[in-house]
Each structure stands twice: as C-alpha cells, then as structure tokens.
Motif scaffolding. Structure first.
Motif, PDB file in Angstrom:
ATOM      1  N   UNK A 279      56.423  21.213  54.445  1.00 37.44           N
ATOM      2  CA  UNK A 279      55.716  21.035  55.709  1.00 37.44           C
ATOM      3  C   UNK A 279      56.458  20.164  56.706  1.00 37.44           C
ATOM      4  N   UNK A 280      57.507  19.488  56.287  1.00 37.57           N
ATOM      5  CA  UNK A 280      58.198  18.559  57.178  1.00 37.57           C
ATOM      6  C   UNK A 280      59.704  18.778  57.094  1.00 37.57           C
ATOM      7  N   UNK A 281      60.222  19.857  57.645  1.00 41.80           N
ATOM      8  CA  UNK A 281      61.665  20.135  57.573  1.00 41.80           C
ATOM      9  C   UNK A 281      62.453  19.419  58.663  1.00 41.80           C
ATOM     10  N   UNK A 282      62.322  18.100  58.758  1.00 42.64           N
ATOM     11  CA  UNK A 282      63.000  17.320  59.788  1.00 42.64           C
ATOM     12  C   UNK A 282      63.681  16.116  59.146  1.00 42.64           C
ATOM     13  N   UNK A 283      64.580  15.512  59.903  1.00 40.23           N
ATOM     14  CA  UNK A 283      65.218  14.288  59.444  1.00 40.23           C
ATOM     15  C   UNK A 283      64.203  13.150  59.411  1.00 40.23           C
ATOM     16  N   UNK A 284      64.500  12.152  58.607  1.00 38.71           N
ATOM     17  CA  UNK A 284      63.563  11.044  58.434  1.00 38.71           C
ATOM     18  C   UNK A 284      63.348  10.277  59.734  1.00 38.71           C
ATOM     19  N   UNK A 285      64.352  10.240  60.596  1.00 36.06           N
ATOM     20  CA  UNK A 285      64.206   9.536  61.866  1.00 36.06           C
ATOM     21  C   UNK A 285      63.286  10.283  62.829  1.00 36.06           C
ATOM     22  N   UNK A 286      63.171  11.596  62.671  1.00 30.83           N
ATOM     23  CA  UNK A 286      62.327  12.387  63.554  1.00 30.83           C
ATOM     24  C   UNK A 286      60.890  12.430  63.052  1.00 30.83           C
TER      25      UNK A 286
END
Length: 358
Positions: A279-286
């Motif tokens: 559900x969260x295919x983003x970098x940790x900073x985003x």
C-alpha cells in the motif's frame, strides 16, 4: 459461514408494489456504502451526508445496508496543529458533535447498520505534529475523547430497540488506517485505505525524453530545454502523436473507442499498487512507515475488494486480478454545486458510483 450469509442476506419479502412491477428488484441488505472524504468543517458536506442517509432510510424495512464507511480527512486542515487558546482540540470535537446531530436524525440506520470511520492525515492525534503532512503508516484511529457524542447517539438509538429483538444492534467503529474488514469470516475481505496516492505519484513521476528512429536504425533523442515554453511544446506534440496513433488504431481495428483519461489514470493507479502488493510504494522520506507494523500494508494474497479513498484521483470502480478496487473521491463533487457522490458496493459483486442533489 456460508449458511449464515445466505440466511442474513436473503431478500426481503416482496411488497404489493414490487409484485405489480416484477422488473423492480428489492434492495439487498448486503450492501456497503462507501462515502469519500467527509470534511465536517464544511456545512455542505454535512448536507450531502444527510441527503445520502435520507435515501437509505426510506428503503423498506429489512433491506437497509449492512455497513456505512466514512473516510477522512474529517477536517480540511490540520486543526489540531492550529494553535490558539484551545489548541484546536475543542474545535475538532465540535465537528464530531455536528456529525452526531446529523446521525441522530436516522435512528433506524443506527439500529441496524455498522458505521466505520477511517481517519486521514489531518485527524488527531497524528496531525498535531504532522501539521497536515504525511504521517507514518499505519496510524491509529481518532481518539475516543472526540467521538463520545457519536457513540452516545448509537447508544440512544439502540436503547429504543425492544428487548425481544433478535437482530444485532448497530455500532460505530473507529478503525485504523489502513484496516481490513472481514465479512462472514474468510468469505469476503475488504481493505480500507485513505491516502492521496495519486497526487503523490504525480509528484514523484519521471518523464522520459521522446526518441525517434531513422531509416538506418539510429535513435535520436529530442533535445530538452529548461524553458517552460519548450516543455509545453513537447507535451503538446506528444499529445498530438498519441491522438494520431489512436486514430490510426481506430481506423485499422474497426473504429474502437478510445479509453478516457480518467479510466487510464485509474488503471495505472490500481495496477501499480496491486502488482507490488503493497500500500505504500514510496521512499521513507515521502511516506514514512512504522516498520514494526509494516505487515499491515501488504496486499498478498489479494483481498476480495479494496476501498482506496483518494480525492486527488478520479472516482472509479475497477476490477484487476480478481480484486475490485473502488474510489469514491470526495463526497462533494468539485465544480458542481449541490451534488454529492458515493459508492454503493454489493457484497461479492461490484460497486457503482451514485450521485444525488441536495
């Protein structure tokens, strides 16, 4: 569980009007009503919610929907981080008190349906330090101290039920984000998720240069410039090429209709998320994630249905690899005054977008 499902979801008895008109099907009680982003600080949003609940309260007895799903953000801005004498907590609670007054007008729905509330990034307590930014996932539900009036409305409605009533009373469930809704055991699993995923993907999208191939097979990349006018020309030229290719395909394949832009956007969003099973295919900073609880974000195996409440994406109901994904958008339709939108999902079937005037 199958026998219990058949007994509970059996259609109600036909009335005289339905017998006279056999084409009219009685509404089923195995429906899940998904209401998109509900900003309680907007009076028009409460009016739209009142109209939607009025539609379902007038249905025959025994055919009221099983579940209502209401998703945040429940305020347009992060009220908890607004400061002031009360720190925004008093104002935040008043919004839910207004919601309780609207729900109190429909005691029949409160007695027979389950209301599920999914928080957003602007809801407490996470918004008090996030100030409207992306908060870590998964996040906790709205605290009980703000929702006491809503729970009291359900307790008051259920107190009016007769003592010999055999049906299960309605309740309000304040769940986490994301959450999973299991209906009749493993028969139906529905994932509820509230996130501005479409806008976040557009901000992190990578645009590649367009390339051409000459007669000798050499590839030539189109030069790019930092000038905004040149970028606009490139976009317009690519759009013209895409439209030309579409016309050629239509001419060769018997004038097949082109896919609308909103449908293509929905397909890309659903395919990107379900193919990765996360559900969260983003970098940790985003989009930060609590790694100790990251297992709640996985989608393997795929659920029966999924509610992706994303007001930045067009509303859609798409089925991909056996998983039916629904996005109701916002309850208030942008650009159309006095119009409310929601999704009506038939358990085990598909959802459909519905609109009303208020």
């Amino acid at each position: 569980m199958r026998k219990l499902e058949q007994r509970i979801l059996r259609k109600p008895r036909l009335t005289q009007s339905s017998i006279a008109d056999p084409d009219v099907d009685a509404p089923s009680c195995g429906r899940i009503i998904v209401i998109g982003e509900l900003n309680l600080d907007q009076p028009r949003a409460l009016q739209a919610l009142h109209k939607i609940l009025t539609i379902y309260s007038t249905e025959p007895e025994g055919s009221t929907p099983m579940t209502f799903v209401l998703t945040g953000n429940f305020t347009q801005h992060a009220v908890m981080a607004g400061g002031g004498a009360s720190g925004g907590s008093v104002e935040y609670k008043e919004h839910f008190d207004a919601l309780a007054s609207v729900l109190s007008d429909f005691p029949a729905l409160l007695q027979s349906s389950t209301f599920i509330f999914v928080p957003g990034d602007n809801d407490g307590w996470a918004s008090s330090f996030g100030a409207g930014a992306a908060v870590p996932l998964p996040r906790k539900p709205v605290p009980d101290m703000f929702t006491s009036r809503v729970r009291r409305a359900f307790a008051t409605a259920n107190a009016e039920l007769p003592d010999n009533s055999k049906r299960c009373p309605g309740e309000a469930i304040w769940t986490s984000n994301p959450s999973r809704l299991s209906v009749f055991g493993p028969a139906h699993e529905i994932v509820l998720f509230r996130d501005d995923m479409s806008a976040r993907m557009r901000r992190t999208a990578v645009r590649l240069r367009s390339s051409t191939t000459d007669a000798e097979g050499n590839r030539h990349e189109k030069p790019t410039s930092n000038n905004n006018d040149d970028d606009d020309d490139d976009i317009d030229m690519e759009a013209t090429l895409d439209s030309t290719d579409a016309m050629e395909v239509d001419a060769t394949k018997g004038a097949e209709p082109s896919v609308p832009h909103d449908v293509r956007t929905a397909r890309k969003l659903v395919k990107t998320m379900l193919d990765q099973g996360y559900l969260c295919p983003f970098r940790h900073a985003i989009r930060p994630v609590h790694w100790d609880h990251a297992s709640a974000l996985y989608l393997y195996p795929l659920p029966t249905a999924m509610v992706l409440a994303d007001p930045t994406a067009p509303p859609f109901c798409v089925t991909y690899e056996g998983c039916h994904v629904m996005n109701p958008g916002a309850v208030l339709v942008a650009g159309r005054r006095g119009v409310g939108r929601w999704v009506e999902y038939e358990l085990g079937g598909t959802g459909r977008l519905r609109e009303c005037m208020f």
